[in-house]
Every structure is written in structure tokens, then in C-alpha cells.
Design an enzyme around this catalytic site. Structure first.
Site, PDB file in Angstrom:
ATOM      1  N   TRP A 137      53.321  39.734  31.004  1.00 52.21           N
ATOM      2  CA  TRP A 137      52.559  38.758  31.793  1.00 52.21           C
ATOM      3  C   TRP A 137      53.522  37.879  32.576  1.00 52.21           C
ATOM      4  O   TRP A 137      54.720  37.905  32.291  1.00 52.21           O
ATOM      5  CB  TRP A 137      51.684  37.892  30.859  1.00 52.21           C
ATOM      6  CG  TRP A 137      50.498  37.324  31.580  1.00 52.21           C
ATOM      7  CD1 TRP A 137      50.294  36.029  31.933  1.00 52.21           C
ATOM      8  CD2 TRP A 137      49.362  38.050  32.057  1.00 52.21           C
ATOM      9  NE1 TRP A 137      49.102  35.899  32.605  1.00 52.21           N
ATOM     10  CE2 TRP A 137      48.515  37.122  32.698  1.00 52.21           C
ATOM     11  CE3 TRP A 137      48.978  39.394  32.031  1.00 52.21           C
ATOM     12  CZ2 TRP A 137      47.309  37.500  33.306  1.00 52.21           C
ATOM     13  CZ3 TRP A 137      47.777  39.766  32.624  1.00 52.21           C
ATOM     14  CH2 TRP A 137      46.960  38.830  33.248  1.00 52.21           C
ATOM     15  N   ASP A 193      53.828  30.261  38.982  1.00 55.91           N
ATOM     16  CA  ASP A 193      52.887  29.300  39.564  1.00 55.91           C
ATOM     17  C   ASP A 193      51.501  29.451  38.936  1.00 55.91           C
ATOM     18  O   ASP A 193      51.282  30.340  38.118  1.00 55.91           O
ATOM     19  CB  ASP A 193      52.815  29.509  41.084  1.00 55.91           C
ATOM     20  CG  ASP A 193      52.164  30.832  41.461  1.00 55.91           C
ATOM     21  OD1 ASP A 193      52.372  31.841  40.745  1.00 55.91           O
ATOM     22  OD2 ASP A 193      51.427  30.872  42.454  1.00 55.91           O
ATOM     23  N   GLU A 196      49.960  32.752  38.811  1.00 55.16           N
ATOM     24  CA  GLU A 196      50.666  33.696  37.939  1.00 55.16           C
ATOM     25  C   GLU A 196      51.377  34.797  38.718  1.00 55.16           C
ATOM     26  O   GLU A 196      51.477  35.924  38.263  1.00 55.16           O
ATOM     27  CB  GLU A 196      49.693  34.335  36.931  1.00 55.16           C
ATOM     28  CG  GLU A 196      48.716  33.352  36.339  1.00 55.16           C
ATOM     29  CD  GLU A 196      47.958  33.885  35.149  1.00 55.16           C
ATOM     30  OE1 GLU A 196      47.032  34.676  35.376  1.00 55.16           O
ATOM     31  OE2 GLU A 196      48.307  33.542  34.013  1.00 55.16           O
ATOM     32  N   GLU A 197      51.857  34.491  39.905  1.00 53.09           N
ATOM     33  CA  GLU A 197      52.459  35.520  40.744  1.00 53.09           C
ATOM     34  C   GLU A 197      53.917  35.260  41.100  1.00 53.09           C
ATOM     35  O   GLU A 197      54.706  36.193  41.196  1.00 53.09           O
ATOM     36  CB  GLU A 197      51.657  35.650  42.050  1.00 53.09           C
ATOM     37  CG  GLU A 197      50.259  36.186  41.831  1.00 53.09           C
ATOM     38  CD  GLU A 197      49.393  36.146  43.079  1.00 53.09           C
ATOM     39  OE1 GLU A 197      48.386  36.850  43.106  1.00 53.09           O
ATOM     40  OE2 GLU A 197      49.728  35.393  44.028  1.00 53.09           O
ATOM     41  N   GLU A 426      34.310  33.737  40.454  1.00 59.08           N
ATOM     42  CA  GLU A 426      35.599  33.242  40.943  1.00 59.08           C
ATOM     43  C   GLU A 426      35.602  33.165  42.475  1.00 59.08           C
ATOM     44  O   GLU A 426      36.070  32.193  43.065  1.00 59.08           O
ATOM     45  CB  GLU A 426      36.705  34.180  40.464  1.00 59.08           C
ATOM     46  CG  GLU A 426      38.103  33.750  40.827  1.00 59.08           C
ATOM     47  CD  GLU A 426      39.141  34.747  40.314  1.00 59.08           C
ATOM     48  OE1 GLU A 426      39.221  35.861  40.879  1.00 59.08           O
ATOM     49  OE2 GLU A 426      39.860  34.416  39.352  1.00 59.08           O
TER      50      GLU A 426
END
Ligand SMILES: *[C@@H]1O[C@H](CO)[C@@H](O)[C@H](O)[C@H]1NC(C)=O
Ligand SMILES: *[C@@H]1O[C@H](CO)[C@@H](O)[C@H](O)[C@H]1NC(C)=O
Ligand SMILES: *[C@@H]1O[C@H](CO)[C@@H](O)[C@H](O)[C@H]1NC(C)=O
Ligand SMILES: *[C@@H]1O[C@H](CO)[C@@H](O)[C@H](O)[C@H]1NC(C)=O
Ligand SMILES: *[C@@H]1O[C@H](CO)[C@@H](O)[C@H](O)[C@H]1NC(C)=O
Ligand SMILES: *[C@@H]1O[C@H](CO)[C@@H](O)[C@H](O)[C@H]1NC(C)=O
Length: 576
Positions: A137, A193, A196-197, A426
Site C-alpha cells: 500500500w 498524500d 495515496e498516490e 465517491e
């Protein structure tokens, strides 16, 4: 004539207001219920979640969000804790107590980012039964501990008025202190960030870390604890925070890495989640009405005008649907057109930032237009000049009405693309507005609720952003403890061939074959000694280089946990 114009404008706003008013009333109830349905143990969509655990969404395929994120959970519980501590909903205390209990357990769990003492607090995501998530992750994510401490500190401050400080010191301070100590020790390390990238430094992360350290220091003082490290690091963080501002282009660069424009909802979310009405329009803390945050908002909103078909035909100074960042390709729905979709929570952030700004302008009875915010204001009043416009000026009245209309416009878009049952996913499709990606996203519900609160001018408590001075010279944060590892690998090579090392941390060149660390040969044994972060899990591989051609070792990656601070270790490997 001028007065007519103003009343025509207010009339427009009033008509729009009536249509969104009913949305706000019905959606507030639906969003609150939708949010509570995603919290264990009894939430109707959160079966299997432990008490106090917030699921990100009940969606289990494309994408699977049936996990709990520290960031999302803390933002969600900040909403509930605010509602509880301001007396809006006294029934929420059990949830709050469960949340604090669940998060205390998560803090103690060893996980792929480390354990309690070796960086485990940076772990972004866990299973909903309070066990570690062990797949690969984007970790660590260092905003989680900051946001969690902000939520719990809000509750602690409420409790302090009703119980003894020794009670707060015993029950809440230990977990708050773990998070604050983590932030104080790690703010100057890179982090993934909030999306999550990108692993670099991130404006949202730095901004919420600053807030946590300030309010943590204040609580520490109240509890007669040592606040020195928090205050020292808060000053350092505030100094670093200024460096994200792109003076030339008039926006905040969301991430220092990532190779994108840096225009990103990250920065609006930072502004609304660090809003402090006592700080007025302070630009050093990027308050919602500050010139920098307004200029940034305009650049951000404009970047979505032409990329989503459903924004087509909207006036160039009216609100549009917005997403995370213009280069985003996550969950792109149109084949061959790899552009993502607008999000509810980012469209809501535009409205919320402006509602926050309006609240301050109405309190201070003036609007200041600077060189930096000129382009923001000129989209409404092309002739407006740099200056301060007070209560008695027509410009003040017009700008208030126009900014209000823009905010209401963003809210109206949110309303328009919400289906009649009020459920918030979302994203919504960039062409036809149907819902996309995870259903019932808890953060979408939380973001709707904070937007509605801001619209109703519910003033959040101050966290200490007023009257801060930015140090003239920025100092780095504390260095991380290190240890030393000697990597050796037995590998037979041909003439001209060399063996190099690369791996998952910056000290091992972050998996780059081109900058991999050269190793020294002694017979067929190749070695290199590296100073690495102590007590850290590191993945690595050896590579062969011959005439510029790279051959990687076969899978899987090698993995070690580096020695504790000051320690040394030697790894003996054989080339695979
Ligand atoms: C955390 O891990 C380190 C290194 O593996 C170990 O020395 C330490 O005892 C662990 N601490 C806790 C609280 O488990
Ligand atoms: C917790 O959840 C994970 C993921 O669903 C599962 O693999 C694990 O068996 C569960 N552990 C316990 C103790 O229930
Ligand atoms: C650490 O802080 C210094 C001083 O503000 C800054 O120049 C540097 O970019 C920061 N690095 C990270 C990764 O936060
Ligand atoms: C408070 O913390 C600072 C910084 O960590 C330390 O230098 C100082 O000695 C501490 N003061 C007390 C009274 O413990
Ligand atoms: C917006 O409409 C124009 C004119 O119909 C069209 O050329 C353009 O491709 C549209 N933009 C998007 C993003 O669909
Ligand atoms: C909306 O657009 C998406 C993506 O192009 C498509 O999959 C979906 O079927 C469309 N929905 C409607 C109701 O037109």
C-alpha cells in the site's frame, strides 16, 4: 441603477437559495444517517466492524473500500464530536467513546509501517476488525495521527470543562500524546498524500500537522505537560508550510513530488479543515478568506471547467463540478478518455471554503482585495481594484452577494447530481452525472455535513491560528534515528558486469535502477554499507548491470527490518 443591480443579484441568490434550502434540510438528515450506518458495531452497513470503527464505504468490489482509514475516520468523527460538544446531538457520546477506544487499539497494533515505537502510527489503513492490513500500500501517510489528535483534542477540551484535568490526563492524554509525539518527530519526513498516490511532502498533511501541534501544545499546557517540543516543531512546520505557495501562478502546490501541476483539492480541504475564525483572513495559515486561499480556489475550480462535459455551458465565473486534480485518471469511466470524474467531497469543499470566508467577512465588516486575490474578485467585478471595502461600500455588498452565489452554485451542483434517495457515492460521472465508484462513501456524508454547517454559519472553535509569527529561517524537524546495514550478495558475474542495490526507501534509491547503489566486489561477493532509518521494514533487490542493460533478481522482494537506533547488521544473500 447600481442598487437595482444589487437587488437583482440578491434576488437570483434568493431564488437559488430556496431551491437548495430544501436539499440542505433533507440531505442533512440523510447524510447523518448514512454516516452513522457506516460505523461499527451497530451501523446497518458496517456489519463486522468493531465498535467505533468507521468503514470507508460498504463497497467491496471496484473498489473495495471495506477497510478503515485513520484519515477518513478522524474527519468523520470530528463532525460527530463537533455535533456532540456543541450540544447539537447529545446522543453521540457512546459513539465517541467507542471511536477513542478503537483508535487506541489501532495505535498499539504492529503493522507494515512499524509498531508503536517504530513508525506504526503512520499506517493509513486497517481491517475493520482492528487487525493490521498487510498487503502492499502507499505507506506511510502521516496526516492520520494529526487528524486523529485534532478530533480527540476537541473532545478532551469539552471534557475538561466538565471533569477534572486528572481524568483527561489519565483517559485521553496518553493516546493524544502518542499522536502528537509522532507528528513532532516525523513531520519533516516524506509521506504519501491523502489520495495515496504521491510520496513526497503534501500541503494537506503539513497543514493538519501544524494545527494538531498548536492545539496539542495548548492542551499540554492546560494539563501541565511539557509542550516545548510541540511548540518548537509547530513553528518549524508553519515555516515549511509557506514553501508550498507558487507565487508566480497564484496557487498552492499540493505535493512537492508527483510530476503534476500541483493543482489539487488537497489544498482546499486543508484550508477548510484548518479554518479558525479567530485568525481572520490570515494568509500564513491559508485561512479560507485569505488572498492566497482565494486565488488558489479560482485556479483549482478553473482547471475543471473544460475537462468535464457536464460543466460545459457554465458561465466562466460560476461554480462547476470539481474533482481531486485535473490530471486524475482514477476510476475514469469513459473508455479511451482517461479523465476521472467529479467528487462530491471536493465540490462540497469549494462551497465550504467560501461559506467560511463569508462568515469572516460578515464578522469583520470588510473585504480586503489584494494583488494576490484580485483575479478571484475580478471574475465577479471586473473593475474592482486592490483595496479594502467596508460595510458602507457597494463593492462590499456586491462581492458578498456574488461570492455567496458562487458557493450556492457549488451546493446546487452537489444537489443536482445527488439521486432522490440522497445516497452519496465517491464520484459522479463527468458526462451524465450518474454515481461512480464506491457507494455510500462515509467521507462524502461527512463533507456534506460540514458544508451545511458552514452555510448555516456555525462557527467552529478556534485552534490557535491567530497571531502566529512565521520564523524568518526554516529549521528542519528532528532527524530520524538511524542504524547501519551491510548488504552482501554472492553473485557470479561476467567481465564488465556489476551488481547494484535498490529498494523501497530513499536511502536505497526508491527502486530506481538508474540510480541504484553500486556494490564492491571481493571475488564473487558484492557488498555495500548503507545508513538507513532504524527499526524500519525495507524491501530491496539486487540488480545486474551490463553495458547499460539491467537484469533484476527474480521475485519476491527481499525484506529486512533494520536494526534499532545505532545498531549494525550484515545481510548475506545469494543472487536469485
Ligand atoms: C517495536 O519493534 C522494535 C524493533 O523490531 C522492537 O525492538 C520493539 O520492542 C517493538 N516495540 C513494541 C512496543 O512492540
Ligand atoms: C479480521 O479481518 C481480516 C480481513 O477480513 C481477516 O482476514 C481476519 O481473519 C480477521 N481476524 C479476526 C481475528 O477476526
Ligand atoms: C524538511 O524541512 C525543511 C525546512 O523547512 C525543508 O526544506 C524540507 O523540504 C523538508 N523536507 C520534508 C521531506 O518535509
Ligand atoms: C520539555 O521538553 C523539551 C524538549 O523536548 C526538553 O528539552 C525539556 O528538558 C523538557 N522540560 C522538562 C521540564 O521536562
Ligand atoms: C463541450 O462542448 C463543446 C461544444 O459542444 C465540445 O466541442 C466539447 O468537446 C465539450 N467538452 C467536453 C469536455 O465534452
Ligand atoms: C453515464 O455514463 C457512463 C460512462 O460513460 C455510462 O457507463 C452510464 O451507462 C451512463 N448512464 C446513463 C444513465 O446514461
Amino acid at each position: 441603477m447600481r442598487l437595482l443591480l444589487v437587488s437583482a443579484l440578491s434576488l437570483c441568490t434568493a431564488v437559488l437559495a430556496r431551491s437548495v434550502d430544501s436539499y440542505v434540510v433533507s440531505e442533512a438528515a440523510i447524510a447523518k444517517a448514512g454516516l452513522l450506518a457506516n460505523i461499527g458495531p451497530s451501523g446497518s452497513k458496517a456489519s463486522g466492524a468493531s465498535p467505533g470503527v468507521v468503514i470507508a464505504s460498504p463497497n467491496t468490489v471496484e473498489p473495495n473500500y471495506l477497510y478503515t482509514w485513520v484519515r477518513d475516520s478522524s474527519l468523520v468523527f470530528k463532525v460527530l464530536i463537533d455535533q456532540f460538544t456543541t450540544g447539537q446531538d447529545p446522543s453521540l457520546q457512546d459513539h465517541v467513546v467507542n471511536f477513542i477506544d478503537a483508535e487506541s487499539k489501532l495505535q498499539q497494533l504492529a503493522n507494515p509501517s512499524g509498531n508503536l515505537t517504530t513508525g506504526g502510527l503512520g499506517e493509513p489503513k486497517f481491517n475493520i476488525n482492528i487487525t493490521a492490513f498487510t498487503d502492499s500500500w502507499g505507506r506511510p501517510q502521516r496526516d492520520g495521527p494529526a487528524l486523529r489528535s485534532t478530533a480527540v483534542i476537541t473532545y478532551a477540551n469539552w471534557l475538561l470543562k466538565r471533569s477534572s484535568s486528572s481524568n483527561v490526563l489519565e483517559t485521553l492524554w496518553p493516546m493524544i500524546k502518542l499522536d502528537l509525539d509522532y507528528v513532532a518527530a516525523n513531520w519533516n519526513q516524506s509521506s504519501f498524500d491523502l489520495w495515496e498516490e504521491v510520496e513526497s511532502s503534501s500541503f494537506f498533511t503539513t497543514a493538519v500537522q501544524h494545527r494538531a501541534l498548536r492545539e496539542g501544545a495548548a492542551l499540554a499546557k492546560t494539563l501541565k505537560q511539557n509542550a516545548t517540543a510541540y511548540l518548537t516543531q509547530a513553528d518549524n512546520v508553519l515555516c515549511f508550510l509557506q514553501s508550498y505557495w507558487n507565487e508566480e501562478k497564484g496557487y498552492l502546490t499540493a505535493n512537492t513530488g508527483g510530476g503534476r501541476s500541483g493543482i489539487d483539492a488537497n489544498t482546499l480541504l486543508a484550508s477548510i479543515h484548518t479554518f479558525d475564525p479567530a485568525a481572520g483572513c490570515d494568509a500564513h495559515t491559508f485561512q479560507p478568506c485569505s488572498d492566497k486561499a482565494l486565488s488558489n480556489l479560482k485556479v483549482y475550480v478553473d482547471s475543471f471547467r473544460s475537462i468535464y462535459a457536464l460543466n460545459n455551458g457554465t458561465a466562466s465565473n460560476a461554480a462547476v463540478a470539481t474533482g481531486r486534480y485535473p490530471e486524475d485518471v482514477y476510476m475514469a469511466t469513459t473508455p479511451g478518455l482517461a479523465i476521472s470524474n467529479p467528487w462530491y467531497l471536493t465540490t462540497a469543499a469549494v462551497a465550504e471554503q467560501l461559506y467560511d470566508a463569508l462568515l469572516v467577512w460578515e464578522r469583520q465588516l470588510k473585504i480586503e482585495v489584494t494583488e494576490t486575490s484580485l483575479s478571484f474578485f475580478q471574475q465577479f467585478e471586473p473593475k474592482v481594484k486592490v483595496g479594502t471595502y467596508g460595510l458602507l461600500s457597494l463593492t462590499y455588498i456586491k462581492l458578498l452577494a456574488e461570492v455567496k452565489a458562487f458557493a450556492e452554485g457549488a451546493l446546487a451542483i452537489h444537489a443536482k447530481y445527488t439521486p432522490s434517495n440522497g445516497a452519496l457515492s465517491e464520484q459522479f460521472d463527468k458526462t451524465n452525472g450518474t454515481q461512480v465508484s464506491a457507494k455510500d462513501l462515509t467521507w462524502s456524508y461527512a463533507a456534506a455535513l460540514t458544508m451545511f454547517s458552514a452555510r448555516a454559519s456555525k462557527v467552529p472553535l478556534s485552534w490557535g491560528a491567530a497571531g502566529l509569527t512565521v520564523p524568518k529561517v526554516c529549521k528542519p524537524g528532528p532527524p530520524l534515528p538511524t542504524s547501519t546495514v551491510t548488504f552482501t550478495v554472492d553473485a557470479t558475474t561476467v567481465a564488465g558486469e556489476s551488481i547494484l542495490l535498490t529498494g523501497s526507501i530513499a536511502e536505497l534509491q526508491s527502486w530506481s535502477p538508474t540510480t541504484a547503489l553500486p556494490m564492491t566486489a571481493d571475488g564473487s561477493t558484492w557488498s555495500v554499507t548503507v545508513v538507513v532509518p532504524a527499526s524500519t521494514i525495507v524491501d530491496f533487490k539486487y540488480i545486474r548491470m551490463l553495458d547499460g542493460a539491467v537484469t533484476w533478481e527474480s521475485d519476491p522482494n527481499n525484506e529486512i527490518t533494520t536494526p534499532a537506533e545505532g545498531g549494525e547488521a550484515t545481510i548475506d544473500d545469494v543472487w536469485r
